[in-house]
Structure formats: structure tokens, C-alpha cells
Design a protein around this motif. Structure first.
Motif, mmCIF file in Angstrom:
data_model
loop_
_atom_site.group_PDB
_atom_site.id
_atom_site.type_symbol
_atom_site.label_atom_id
_atom_site.label_comp_id
_atom_site.label_asym_id
_atom_site.label_seq_id
_atom_site.Cartn_x
_atom_site.Cartn_y
_atom_site.Cartn_z
ATOM 1 N N PHE A 163 0.839 -1.201 0.000
ATOM 2 C CA PHE A 163 0.000 0.000 0.000
ATOM 3 C C PHE A 163 0.877 1.255 0.000
ATOM 4 C CE2 PHE A 163 -3.670 -2.449 0.276
ATOM 5 C CZ PHE A 163 -4.805 -1.682 0.443
ATOM 6 N N GLU A 164 1.913 1.251 0.837
ATOM 7 C CA GLU A 164 2.799 2.414 0.911
ATOM 8 C C GLU A 164 3.578 2.594 -0.394
ATOM 9 O OE1 GLU A 164 3.672 4.908 3.635
ATOM 10 O OE2 GLU A 164 1.565 4.344 3.481
ATOM 11 N N ALA A 165 4.028 1.487 -0.985
ATOM 12 C CA ALA A 165 4.769 1.564 -2.244
ATOM 13 C C ALA A 165 3.889 2.129 -3.355
ATOM 14 C CB ALA A 165 5.279 0.178 -2.636
ATOM 15 N N LYS A 185 10.206 5.042 1.606
ATOM 16 C CA LYS A 185 10.985 4.676 2.800
ATOM 17 C C LYS A 185 10.114 3.887 3.783
ATOM 18 C CE LYS A 185 14.510 8.311 2.973
ATOM 19 N NZ LYS A 185 15.042 9.455 3.759
ATOM 20 N N SER A 186 8.899 4.358 3.965
ATOM 21 C CA SER A 186 7.975 3.656 4.859
ATOM 22 C C SER A 186 7.693 2.245 4.348
ATOM 23 C CB SER A 186 6.668 4.441 4.975
ATOM 24 O OG SER A 186 5.717 3.735 5.738
ATOM 25 N N ALA A 187 7.513 2.132 3.035
ATOM 26 C CA ALA A 187 7.264 0.817 2.440
ATOM 27 C C ALA A 187 8.474 -0.100 2.623
ATOM 28 C CB ALA A 187 6.940 0.977 0.955
ATOM 29 N N LEU A 188 9.675 0.464 2.464
ATOM 30 C CA LEU A 188 10.889 -0.332 2.623
ATOM 31 C C LEU A 188 11.034 -0.835 4.054
ATOM 32 C CD1 LEU A 188 13.468 -1.407 1.355
ATOM 33 C CD2 LEU A 188 14.574 0.785 1.892
ATOM 34 N N ASP A 189 10.705 0.026 5.012
ATOM 35 C CA ASP A 189 10.749 -0.386 6.418
ATOM 36 C C ASP A 189 9.762 -1.518 6.688
ATOM 37 O OD1 ASP A 189 12.676 1.482 6.976
ATOM 38 O OD2 ASP A 189 11.258 3.001 7.699
ATOM 39 N N LYS A 190 8.595 -1.418 6.071
ATOM 40 C CA LYS A 190 7.561 -2.426 6.302
ATOM 41 C C LYS A 190 7.867 -3.729 5.568
ATOM 42 C CE LYS A 190 3.609 0.641 7.231
ATOM 43 N NZ LYS A 190 4.426 1.655 7.895
ATOM 44 N N ALA A 191 8.509 -3.612 4.405
ATOM 45 C CA ALA A 191 8.836 -4.814 3.634
ATOM 46 C C ALA A 191 9.905 -5.628 4.347
ATOM 47 C CB ALA A 191 9.300 -4.438 2.230
ATOM 48 N N GLY A 192 10.944 -4.929 4.816
ATOM 49 C CA GLY A 192 12.006 -5.592 5.563
ATOM 50 C C GLY A 192 12.562 -6.782 4.818
ATOM 51 N N LYS A 193 12.763 -7.878 5.545
ATOM 52 C CA LYS A 193 13.288 -9.100 4.946
ATOM 53 C C LYS A 193 12.168 -10.032 4.473
ATOM 54 C CE LYS A 193 17.477 -9.093 7.802
ATOM 55 N NZ LYS A 193 18.280 -9.843 8.796
ATOM 56 N N ALA A 194 10.939 -9.639 4.768
ATOM 57 C CA ALA A 194 9.810 -10.505 4.418
ATOM 58 C C ALA A 194 9.566 -10.545 2.914
ATOM 59 C CB ALA A 194 8.543 -10.048 5.144
ATOM 60 N N ASP A 195 9.886 -9.444 2.224
ATOM 61 C CA ASP A 195 9.644 -9.371 0.782
ATOM 62 C C ASP A 195 10.868 -8.763 0.114
ATOM 63 O OD1 ASP A 195 8.709 -9.072 -1.798
ATOM 64 O OD2 ASP A 195 6.729 -8.351 -1.199
ATOM 65 N N PRO A 196 11.927 -9.558 -0.094
ATOM 66 C CA PRO A 196 13.173 -9.017 -0.655
ATOM 67 C C PRO A 196 13.005 -8.442 -2.055
ATOM 68 C CG PRO A 196 13.215 -11.425 -0.576
ATOM 69 C CD PRO A 196 12.031 -10.990 0.219
ATOM 70 N N GLY A 197 12.099 -9.019 -2.851
ATOM 71 C CA GLY A 197 11.871 -8.508 -4.192
ATOM 72 C C GLY A 197 11.326 -7.095 -4.170
ATOM 73 N N LEU A 198 10.307 -6.869 -3.338
ATOM 74 C CA LEU A 198 9.727 -5.529 -3.208
ATOM 75 C C LEU A 198 10.756 -4.575 -2.614
ATOM 76 C CD1 LEU A 198 7.367 -3.535 -3.293
ATOM 77 C CD2 LEU A 198 6.645 -4.432 -1.048
ATOM 78 N N ALA A 199 11.535 -5.046 -1.634
ATOM 79 C CA ALA A 199 12.540 -4.192 -0.995
ATOM 80 C C ALA A 199 13.560 -3.705 -2.022
ATOM 81 C CB ALA A 199 13.233 -4.958 0.126
ATOM 82 N N GLU A 200 13.983 -4.588 -2.927
ATOM 83 C CA GLU A 200 14.958 -4.201 -3.953
ATOM 84 C C GLU A 200 14.356 -3.160 -4.917
ATOM 85 O OE1 GLU A 200 18.358 -3.817 -6.079
ATOM 86 O OE2 GLU A 200 18.035 -4.783 -4.123
ATOM 87 N N GLN A 201 13.101 -3.345 -5.292
ATOM 88 C CA GLN A 201 12.431 -2.362 -6.156
ATOM 89 C C GLN A 201 12.378 -0.995 -5.484
ATOM 90 O OE1 GLN A 201 8.563 -3.745 -7.357
ATOM 91 N NE2 GLN A 201 9.329 -5.720 -8.067
ATOM 92 N N LEU A 202 12.085 -1.004 -4.199
ATOM 93 C CA LEU A 202 11.981 0.256 -3.465
ATOM 94 C C LEU A 202 13.339 0.943 -3.352
ATOM 95 C CD1 LEU A 202 9.514 -0.991 -0.712
ATOM 96 C CD2 LEU A 202 9.023 0.785 -2.405
#
Length: 212
Positions: A163-165, A185-202
């Protein structure tokens, strides 16, 4: 006549008198209880039958979707939503139908299907998926304010980062770079290690904005 015989006769007479007074009521209560049990089994059988019918139609919808047969998919989805919308297959059918209509360029119908899921599904995960897709359709329609309104609803568990992304994407379209960066940044904090693919996109999006 023994005292025992007399006592038995008195008990029998008392039982007959009780039955004469309350027998009809007891029979009626027993009948109602049996009807209630029969209705319960009948209702569950009816629900199971409806669920099986809806499942068969949903399988037809999925096959039509894989074959990109928009007409067959529209017919199957329409039947599910008309007759079986209260089953679990109602929201699922609406999501599949919305995807097909979006791909075919019918954004109006896609939005209607997605909005129906957000308003009628009792499953928070499906509602979150529908809101994310609806926000993206609204973004494609160049109505970012509507997209932000859609994303303002509380996301289901596990959907906070997405949602944040998406909110960041909408804000970026509005050229609100600082707000978009904060959302990413908020989305990256929430994604953390749970969703590495989304974290890399962010991270890539933040780097593109001049901040990793």
C-alpha cells in the motif's frame, strides 16, 4: 390389591392425566425439533450444492482467462456474481474478470468489478488486493486523487508495504517527490526481509530519486 399395585395404578393415572394435558405440546415440540434438524441439514446441503456449482463455474472462468477468451470469461463471471456472489467464488470471479477487462482496455468495467470486491468481500486479503488493483487502474486513468483515496483504507495484514509503495507511485505522478520518497521509505521499512523482491524495487526507486 397390594399397596404396590395401587401405587402403580396411581402413577399410571397421573401419567395419563399429564399426557392428556401436555401431550399435544410435547408432540409439537418434538416435531419442531425434527424440522429444525432437517432444515439445518437441508440448508447445509443447499450451501454445499451452491458452492460446488460456483466452483465449477469458477473453473470455467479460469480456463477462459488462460485462453484469453473474454466473452466466455465475462459470461462465467457474470453468472457467478448474479447467482453465487455470496460464496467465496464471488470476489474471486470479480478479480479475474477485472483483470481481463483491464487487459482489454475496458477500465470502467474493471473498476466496477474491483469496487464490488472492496464493498462486498468479507476476506480482508481479497479486499486489499482489490484496492491495490483499483488504485493502479485509477492511476492509469490519470485520477491520482481517487487512487490515494482508495489507498487510504486500512490494508490487510501483510499488505502494508504494498500500500505504501503504491501510494509512493501515485505521489510521484503528482510530482510530490518528497512525499513519494517518504512513502517509499515507509514501504521499505515495512517490507524488511519478508519481501526481498519488493525491498529491492523500493531501493531502486529511492536511488532514482537521489536517495538510497
Amino acid at each position: 390389591m397390594s399397596a404396590l399395585d395401587l401405587e402403580e395404578q396411581e402413577q399410571l393415572a397421573s401419567l395419563k392425566a399429564w399426557w392428556n394435558q401436555y401431550g399435544n405440546m410435547v408432540t409439537l415440540a418434538a416435531t419442531l425439533a425434527l424440522l429444525a434438524v432437517a432444515a439445518w441439514y437441508g440448508w447445509n446441503g443447499y450451501r454445499q450444492s451452491r458452492s460446488q456449482e460456483a466452483a465449477a463455474l469458477y473453473e470455467t472462468l479460469q480456463k477462459a482467462s488462460r485462453a484469453n477468451d473474454v466473452k466466455a470469461a465475462r459470461d462465467a463471471a457474470g453468472t457467478i456474481l448474479e447467482k453465487y456472489s455470496s460464496t467465496v467464488y464471488g470476489p474471486l470471479a470479480a478479480l479475474v474478470s477485472a483483470k481481463l477487462h483491464f487487459q482489454s482496455g475496458d477500465l470502467k468495467t474493471a473498476k466496477a468489478q474491483l469496487a464490488w470486491v472492496t464493498e462486498n468481500s468479507s476476506n480482508e486479503e481479497l479486499k486489499s488486493v482489490a484496492r491495490l488493483r483499483l488504485a493502479n487502474v485509477q492511476l492509469d486513468e490519470s485520477t491520482p486523487d481517487e487512487a490515494l483515496k482508495t489507498l487510504s483504507a486500512k490494508p490487510g495484514a501483510g499488505f502494508e508495504a504494498l500500500f505504501e509503495a503504491t501510494r509512493g507511485d501515485v505521489l510521484l505522478v503528482q510530482k510530490k517527490v518528497a512525499d513519494a520518497r517518504a512513502a517509499y521509505k515507509s514501504a521499505l521499512d515495512k517490507a524488511g526481509k519478508a519481501d526481498p523482491g519488493l525491498a529491492e524495487q523500493l531501493r531502486r526507486k529511492l536511488e532514482a530519486l537521489g536517495e538510497g
